[in-house]
Motif scaffolding. Structure first.
Motif, PDB file in Angstrom:
ATOM      1  N   ALA A 182       0.821  -1.213   0.000  1.00 32.89           N
ATOM      2  CA  ALA A 182       0.000   0.000   0.000  1.00 32.89           C
ATOM      3  C   ALA A 182       0.847   1.251   0.000  1.00 32.89           C
ATOM      4  O   ALA A 182       0.434   2.298  -0.455  1.00 32.89           O
ATOM      5  N   LEU A 183       2.041   1.145   0.559  1.00 27.15           N
ATOM      6  CA  LEU A 183       2.838   2.338   0.729  1.00 27.15           C
ATOM      7  C   LEU A 183       3.772   2.599  -0.441  1.00 27.15           C
ATOM      8  O   LEU A 183       4.515   3.566  -0.434  1.00 27.15           O
ATOM      9  N   LEU A 207       0.142  14.401   0.935  1.00 30.72           N
ATOM     10  CA  LEU A 207      -0.480  13.088   1.115  1.00 30.72           C
ATOM     11  C   LEU A 207      -0.738  12.781   2.578  1.00 30.72           C
ATOM     12  O   LEU A 207      -1.667  12.058   2.915  1.00 30.72           O
ATOM     13  N   SER A 208       0.103  13.305   3.464  1.00 23.85           N
ATOM     14  CA  SER A 208      -0.127  12.998   4.874  1.00 23.85           C
ATOM     15  C   SER A 208      -0.929  14.093   5.580  1.00 23.85           C
ATOM     16  O   SER A 208      -1.148  14.012   6.777  1.00 23.85           O
ATOM     17  N   ALA A 209      -1.390  15.097   4.833  1.00 24.03           N
ATOM     18  CA  ALA A 209      -2.181  16.168   5.449  1.00 24.03           C
ATOM     19  C   ALA A 209      -3.616  15.700   5.692  1.00 24.03           C
ATOM     20  O   ALA A 209      -4.072  14.734   5.094  1.00 24.03           O
ATOM     21  N   ASP A 268       0.731   2.113  10.486  1.00 27.13           N
ATOM     22  CA  ASP A 268       2.122   2.330  10.898  1.00 27.13           C
ATOM     23  C   ASP A 268       2.606   3.706  10.456  1.00 27.13           C
ATOM     24  O   ASP A 268       3.430   4.329  11.119  1.00 27.13           O
ATOM     25  N   ALA A 269       2.117   4.152   9.314  1.00 28.44           N
ATOM     26  CA  ALA A 269       2.542   5.452   8.790  1.00 28.44           C
ATOM     27  C   ALA A 269       1.645   6.579   9.306  1.00 28.44           C
ATOM     28  O   ALA A 269       1.716   7.700   8.814  1.00 28.44           O
ATOM     29  N   ASP A 270       0.784   6.245  10.296  1.00 33.09           N
ATOM     30  CA  ASP A 270      -0.133   7.233  10.872  1.00 33.09           C
ATOM     31  C   ASP A 270      -1.107   7.805   9.863  1.00 33.09           C
ATOM     32  O   ASP A 270      -1.487   8.966   9.934  1.00 33.09           O
ATOM     33  N   ILE A 271      -1.484   6.996   8.903  1.00 33.22           N
ATOM     34  CA  ILE A 271      -2.458   7.458   7.921  1.00 33.22           C
ATOM     35  C   ILE A 271      -3.769   6.717   8.179  1.00 33.22           C
ATOM     36  O   ILE A 271      -3.819   5.501   8.047  1.00 33.22           O
ATOM     37  N   PRO A 272      -4.810   7.447   8.591  1.00 31.12           N
ATOM     38  CA  PRO A 272      -6.057   6.748   8.874  1.00 31.12           C
ATOM     39  C   PRO A 272      -6.774   6.338   7.579  1.00 31.12           C
ATOM     40  O   PRO A 272      -6.713   7.057   6.582  1.00 31.12           O
TER      41      PRO A 272
END
Lengths: 362, 325
Positions: free
Chosen positions: A156-157, A237-239, A267-271
């Motif tokens: 996914a990442l 992307l992480s906003a 793990d990447a703190d992305i909900p």
């Protein structure tokens, strides 16, 4: 309307970027198209970036070929619906042109064979260019929501890591080694480099090494611009304005991959903002599979027996799907889970997208 | 056609198709079917998927060969084995076999493999195909089933040797590409079996893939496997109330609707499937092997056996030259 269905509309209203991710063959492209269509119906100005859509869906969306610019799809909706099919190479070309010191540097890079290979084939390039495109659409054009379909990857990442991977590649120790001779450093480095290049050339041929050297020389000075751009893409992307939608199907292997995706995102703190499950067998109701199967056995040889056997088949697979999805839903909680049934016909036009929308936003 | 003869036609069978059509299922099915007629079979996986092992009720396997279903037993079947090939390990092995272990450590250790792979795209593919070719020449099994990457990738995967011959004109990679191309284009050694679902989009992609593989790679195509066909079932168009009356049984409240809805759904899917099978036959002059839709989300060994039986029946129904029925 159930909470989950309202939640998808809220998601479209509250985010300016929606990324559809999931394994290959689960209907990501179709899902992205349905979300974009619904956004237009809600009065938003939406654009969907697709990667390699099936031909008839592309036709339905009015995509006649790879383009670098979105085209508008006409229809009866208060908002606007735009679509584009990602062209990895021309997106990369534009990135090079935009970062080059002058047109001559850009031309030297664009003409290089090694560059042409990278722009088409370096693993992660397609992922990165999809992200680059969405960044560009978000920044320069006034869309309310940009919806992007991601390339099928095992991880996914991959597309999150792609910008970093590319800059790492450009920043590679070897690249430094390759550049050092032109910077007139000591002969010792030069000799070591030459020895290494000879061994590489032994494997792939001298021409290839020559092309790579020319590329890195031409690229010199641009890596900083590339890195800055990549970190801005990552930041976007992480906003909070970016929503990730996990798309899956209810089969065991695919659900296992979806769980893995969900874990990696966590793990990447992305909900995960929503889980969309495509091709769920419809629930026709009735007794449980075991009881139905028993009735079918007693009535074997009659039409009624076969009717029971058929219903039992659907109840059996439905129960298995429920079990797989329960675990997955827990791993993405509190994200809403929306099921799209396996339809009686295939989806390849706007009517088909509408039918799916009925299930997503009923 | 006699299945033993069918599977003996070429030692390498490459299974290819769009994501989600059941390539891995078909790889498992063909391997099991070949083993049942006495051929030892090695399934080669290139994506590190766990699905294959669990279809045989086994734990995940790695680069090293693992047995998925042992031979022997009353049926007299042969082993099904499996392994995963990765470009990095294939490269290390290749370089070590060619007395270049020093280079290999440096290439892999420094991450330079990515760089080299970028310099000449297709190198990773050729490393895997080169390893498959080595397994073929050393007769690692009677039949090698390669579970290829998903469709778009399958074409570039199989096109890699031709591309590399242009990009890399000398050296071991060039020689490797030439050998692999010889393998891919020799129908006595290799054939590609394409997999699809009886649905519009997968059928379209299959037809496109078939023509590009023949034209651009020059591989020989075996029969097409159509996966996921609903089995014929009589009486699905009978009204449940009438069917109950005929059988002298009574229905529970609401049951007539449930039975009718499920029957209608299946009939409409079946009509659609029949349409797609006809279209596939019209657009692609290849014989078809049909596998049934199984009402499960978790394929296990019993399911693979069931599918293998269907595959064997389909192969027997092919005409002797493999072009029918």
């Amino acid at each position: 309307m159930t909470a989950a269905e309202g939640a998808l509309r809220d998601m479209l209203r509250n985010h300016s970027i929606v990324v559809c991710t999931g394994s290959g063959g689960v209907g990501k492209t179709t899902t992205a198209a349905v979300l974009a269509l619904e956004a237009a119906r809600m009065g938003l100005r939406s654009v969907v970036v697709t990667i390699d859509p099936a031909k008839r869906l592309a036709d339905a969306l009015g995509l006649e070929g790879l383009t670098d610019a979105p085209s508008e799809i006409e229809g009866e909706w208060p908002g606007e619906l735009w679509a584009l099919m990602l062209d990895t190479k021309s997106t990369f070309d534009a990135l090079v042109t935009g970062n080059a010191a002058d047109p001559a540097q850009a031309a030297r890079i664009l003409d290089n064979r090694f560059y042409r290979n990278i722009s088409g084939a370096l693993s992660g390039t397609q992922e990165y260019m999809a992200m680059e495109k969405l960044y560009e659409l978000h920044e320069t054009l006034d869309f309310d929501v940009v919806i992007v379909d991601t390339p099928p990857t095992r991880n996914a990442l991959d597309f999150l890591e792609a910008p970093r991977r590319l800059t790492r590649f450009l920043d590679h120790r070897l690249y430094r080694l390759l550049l050092s001779p032109t910077r007139g450093l000591g002969k010792a480095v030069n000799v070591a480099t030459q020895a290494f290049l000879r061994t590489v050339a032994k494997v792939v041929g001298a021409e290839v090494v020559e092309d790579a050297l020319t590329f890195f020389q031409a690229f010199d000075g641009m890596e900083q611009g590339f890195k800055e751009r990549a970190s801005r893409v990552l930041e976007l992307l992480s906003a909070d304005e970016t929503a990730f939608v996990l798309v899956t199907a209810p089969r065991r292997d695919v659900v296992a991959e979806a769980r893995y995706f969900a874990e990696k995102l966590a793990d990447a703190d992305i909900p995960v903002r929503a889980l969309i499950v495509n091709r769920v067998h419809p629930d026709f109701g009735g007794a449980d599979a075991g009881a139905l199967r028993e009735r079918a056995r007693t009535l074997a040889g009659t039409d009624l027996g076969n009717l029971y056997a058929n219903l039992a088949d659907f109840r059996t697979v439905g129960a298995m799907e429920d079990e797989h999805l329960a675990g997955l839903a827990a791993s993405v909680a509190p994200a809403p889970v929306v099921r799209v049934p396996y339809l009686a016909s295939d989806v390849h036009d706007l009517d088909g997208l509408d039918e799916i929308a009925l299930h997503l936003f009923r | 056609m006699d299945p033993a003869q069918f599977f003996a036609a070429s030692r390498v069978v490459i299974v290819a198709g769009k994501g989600g059509v059941g390539k891995t299922t078909v790889s498992a099915t063909l391997a099991r079917a070949a083993a049942q007629v006495g051929l030892t079979t090695l399934v080669v996986d290139v994506e590190g998927k766990s699905g294959l092992a669990s279809m045989f009720g086994q734990p995940a396997f790695t680069y090293d060969e693992a047995v998925l279903s042992p031979g022997g037993g009353p049926g007299g079947s042969a082993d099904v084995r499996a392994r995963t090939l990765t470009p990095d390990l294939a490269l290390l092995e290749y370089l070590e076999d060619h007395g270049l272990s020093k280079v290999s450590r440096r290439l892999v250790g420094s991450g330079a493999i990515d760089m080299v792979a970028t310099a000449a795209p297709g190198i990773k593919d050729i490393l895997i195909l080169g390893k498959v070719k080595q397994l073929e020449t050393t007769a690692a099994a009677d039949l090698l089933v390669l579970d290829a990457p998903a469709a778009g990738h399958a074409i570039s995967f199989l096109r890699s040797p031709r591309g590399l011959l242009d990009a890399v004109r000398v050296g071991p990679i060039n020689a490797q590409a030439r050998d692999v191309l010889d393998l891919l284009t020799d129908p006595q050694r290799c054939q590609v079996i394409l997999v699809t679902l009886p649905e519009e989009t997968p059928v379209n992609e299959l037809v496109e893939t078939a023509y590009s593989l023949e034209d651009e790679v020059g591989v020989s195509l075996g029969p097409v496997v159509v996966n996921g066909l609903y089995a014929e079932l009589d009486g699905l168009d009978t009204d449940p109330v009438a069917a109950a009356a005929a059988a002298g049984a009574s229905l529970r409240p609401g049951e007539a609707d449930h039975l009718a809805a499920a029957a209608t759904f299946r009939r409409s899917r079946m009509a659609l499937q029949a349409e797609q099978l006809d279209r596939l036959a019209t657009e692609l002059p290849l014989s078809q092997i049909h596998l049934p839709h199984l009402f499960t989300t978790d394929l296990g060994p019993a399911d693979v056996d069931l599918l293998a039986a269907a595959a064997l029946a389909g192969i027997r129904a092919l005409s002797a030259d493999g072009t029918g029925p």
